[in-house]
Write a protein that holds these residues in place. Sequence first.
Motif, PDB file in Angstrom:
ATOM      1  N   LEU A   1      49.613  37.262  27.799  1.00  0.00           N
ATOM      2  CA  LEU A   1      48.154  37.376  27.661  1.00  0.00           C
ATOM      3  C   LEU A   1      47.448  36.708  28.836  1.00  0.00           C
ATOM      4  O   LEU A   1      46.511  37.261  29.408  1.00  0.00           O
ATOM      5  CB  LEU A   1      47.712  36.750  26.336  1.00  0.00           C
ATOM      6  N   PHE A   2      47.899  35.506  29.199  1.00  0.00           N
ATOM      7  CA  PHE A   2      47.249  34.759  30.274  1.00  0.00           C
ATOM      8  C   PHE A   2      47.377  35.507  31.603  1.00  0.00           C
ATOM      9  O   PHE A   2      46.384  35.735  32.297  1.00  0.00           O
ATOM     10  CB  PHE A   2      47.869  33.360  30.392  1.00  0.00           C
ATOM     11  N   TYR A   3      48.595  35.874  31.957  1.00  0.00           N
ATOM     12  CA  TYR A   3      48.813  36.527  33.249  1.00  0.00           C
ATOM     13  C   TYR A   3      48.033  37.833  33.333  1.00  0.00           C
ATOM     14  O   TYR A   3      47.334  38.093  34.331  1.00  0.00           O
ATOM     15  CB  TYR A   3      50.305  36.802  33.460  1.00  0.00           C
ATOM     16  N   ARG A   4      48.149  38.666  32.298  1.00  0.00           N
ATOM     17  CA  ARG A   4      47.462  39.967  32.329  1.00  0.00           C
ATOM     18  C   ARG A   4      45.945  39.813  32.362  1.00  0.00           C
ATOM     19  O   ARG A   4      45.245  40.563  33.046  1.00  0.00           O
ATOM     20  CB  ARG A   4      47.881  40.807  31.126  1.00  0.00           C
ATOM     21  N   SER A   5      45.425  38.828  31.636  1.00  0.00           N
ATOM     22  CA  SER A   5      43.975  38.608  31.624  1.00  0.00           C
ATOM     23  C   SER A   5      43.470  38.195  32.996  1.00  0.00           C
ATOM     24  O   SER A   5      42.454  38.707  33.484  1.00  0.00           O
ATOM     25  CB  SER A   5      43.607  37.543  30.590  1.00  0.00           C
ATOM     26  N   VAL A   6      44.170  37.253  33.633  1.00  0.00           N
ATOM     27  CA  VAL A   6      43.766  36.799  34.968  1.00  0.00           C
ATOM     28  C   VAL A   6      43.796  37.972  35.947  1.00  0.00           C
ATOM     29  O   VAL A   6      42.874  38.145  36.765  1.00  0.00           O
ATOM     30  CB  VAL A   6      44.680  35.656  35.448  1.00  0.00           C
ATOM     31  N   GLU A   7      44.819  38.785  35.871  1.00  0.00           N
ATOM     32  CA  GLU A   7      44.940  39.939  36.761  1.00  0.00           C
ATOM     33  C   GLU A   7      43.856  40.981  36.491  1.00  0.00           C
ATOM     34  O   GLU A   7      43.196  41.472  37.427  1.00  0.00           O
ATOM     35  CB  GLU A   7      46.319  40.584  36.591  1.00  0.00           C
ATOM     36  N   GLU A   8      43.633  41.311  35.241  1.00  0.00           N
ATOM     37  CA  GLU A   8      42.643  42.344  34.891  1.00  0.00           C
ATOM     38  C   GLU A   8      41.228  41.905  35.256  1.00  0.00           C
ATOM     39  O   GLU A   8      40.423  42.716  35.732  1.00  0.00           O
ATOM     40  CB  GLU A   8      42.750  42.670  33.406  1.00  0.00           C
ATOM     41  N   ILE A   9      40.922  40.624  35.052  1.00  0.00           N
ATOM     42  CA  ILE A   9      39.590  40.126  35.411  1.00  0.00           C
ATOM     43  C   ILE A   9      39.424  40.138  36.931  1.00  0.00           C
ATOM     44  O   ILE A   9      38.340  40.423  37.441  1.00  0.00           O
ATOM     45  CB  ILE A   9      39.367  38.718  34.818  1.00  0.00           C
ATOM     46  N   PHE A  10      40.486  39.852  37.667  1.00  0.00           N
ATOM     47  CA  PHE A  10      40.460  39.934  39.134  1.00  0.00           C
ATOM     48  C   PHE A  10      40.012  41.318  39.583  1.00  0.00           C
ATOM     49  O   PHE A  10      39.125  41.460  40.439  1.00  0.00           O
ATOM     50  CB  PHE A  10      41.851  39.612  39.688  1.00  0.00           C
ATOM     51  N   TYR A  11      40.592  42.357  39.023  1.00  0.00           N
ATOM     52  CA  TYR A  11      40.245  43.719  39.447  1.00  0.00           C
ATOM     53  C   TYR A  11      38.825  44.103  39.026  1.00  0.00           C
ATOM     54  O   TYR A  11      38.146  44.857  39.732  1.00  0.00           O
ATOM     55  CB  TYR A  11      41.269  44.715  38.903  1.00  0.00           C
ATOM     56  N   LEU A  12      38.347  43.560  37.911  1.00  0.00           N
ATOM     57  CA  LEU A  12      36.961  43.806  37.520  1.00  0.00           C
ATOM     58  C   LEU A  12      36.006  43.117  38.490  1.00  0.00           C
ATOM     59  O   LEU A  12      34.954  43.665  38.833  1.00  0.00           O
ATOM     60  CB  LEU A  12      36.720  43.318  36.089  1.00  0.00           C
ATOM     61  N   PHE A  13      36.356  41.929  38.952  1.00  0.00           N
ATOM     62  CA  PHE A  13      35.534  41.229  39.940  1.00  0.00           C
ATOM     63  C   PHE A  13      35.495  41.998  41.261  1.00  0.00           C
ATOM     64  O   PHE A  13      34.492  41.959  41.975  1.00  0.00           O
ATOM     65  CB  PHE A  13      36.055  39.813  40.175  1.00  0.00           C
ATOM     66  N   GLN A  14      36.560  42.689  41.588  1.00  0.00           N
ATOM     67  CA  GLN A  14      36.576  43.469  42.831  1.00  0.00           C
ATOM     68  C   GLN A  14      35.558  44.596  42.811  1.00  0.00           C
ATOM     69  O   GLN A  14      35.099  45.063  43.859  1.00  0.00           O
ATOM     70  CB  GLN A  14      37.975  44.058  43.083  1.00  0.00           C
ATOM     71  N   LYS A  15      35.177  45.036  41.623  1.00  0.00           N
ATOM     72  CA  LYS A  15      34.310  46.209  41.487  1.00  0.00           C
ATOM     73  C   LYS A  15      32.833  45.866  41.384  1.00  0.00           C
ATOM     74  O   LYS A  15      31.980  46.753  41.447  1.00  0.00           O
ATOM     75  CB  LYS A  15      34.723  47.010  40.253  1.00  0.00           C
TER      76      LYS A  15
END
Length: 363
Positions: free
Chosen positions: A65-79
């Motif tokens: 959960l932690f790893y995937r959340s950090v990664e998914e939020i990263f890509y949302l910030f890119q947009k």
Amino acid sequence: MLFSYTYITHSMEKMQEYMDYIFHEVWYKAMYTQGGFSLELFNAKLELKEIMLDFFNSSTEGGDLFYRSVEEIFYLFQKIDSTQTNQLRAWYEANNNIEALCANEEGVSPVTYNELKKFHKPLHDKIKKLFKNLYGKKIIGLKVVTDKIGTIDQHYQAFMSENTKGKCPCCGLNGLKGIYHTKREAYDHYLPKGTYPFNSINFKNLVPLCHECNSSYKLEKNPLYVVPDPIEGRRKAFYLYTDDDIYIKISIHLNLTRKDEINPENIEIDFSADGYEEEIETWKEVFGIEERYKAECSSENEGLDWLEQITDDLYNYKDTDRAITKDEALDILRKAKARKPFAEKRFLKLPFLEACDTMGLLD
């Protein structure tokens, strides 16, 4: 609050440091990052990188959960654009400035999950899922994390070694488990973790409270807003780690003439502390202070027993060498309260008995 806690430094604070790094160095800079998400983004925080690597290879629910959340939020910030990114940074910093929020400082505005949802729903959903799970065994209870930051139980032992009054600071009525107990009290998220993003693992927002304060009265109440108007009703609240020396004077008046008339309806309680009028009102509302103190004074084993004990002593020893006057008895209690106000609930016992004396109940 009746007294403040002393804040302690502890390795558990590292988790907030990790989240600060993730927000400022990974998410906030996502739009400038060449390529995608990778563990190289954590090179400047090697302990966190080790945790992320373990979580990447992990089969645990919390690690994944932690790893995937950090990664998914990263890509949302890119947009999102820089204006949105800067707004999120301002909110992140404000929501972690617990002392300024409690003081209702100008220019420090918190964000709630409801506001974040209106701002950007996909980010809201991912951020809420991550931060609501940060405090608890699912993530910070994993061995790879506890090896680096320690455990809540270890923090509690260190905390209680420094904070030794043994009473709940928000009511003064109930004891707290200390260093000689094998169990501990629950930590309250002073600013509710279900209301505010970003600060669920910030120990300046985590305070041990008694069960009554935490689970019976405060619950999910929001110290920062007047009920029921969460839009216009910003207010001040006590910061439980303040360095200020705050003394709340408690005065009691009884609207009665007989002992058997002592009940909450006939008790008036006044609370005062110069310059903290607004904080006092917040404290009273959030923790149900007036109701609880009136009930205490009306209780057979507390207020009524305090009155019975002092009147029995004055009567039973009146013709002996142990005889004292009611004024002397009250003065003894005043001195004891000055020495240890929370032992035997003297901070409440003394004003109650003084009120009884005013109404002639000690004669």
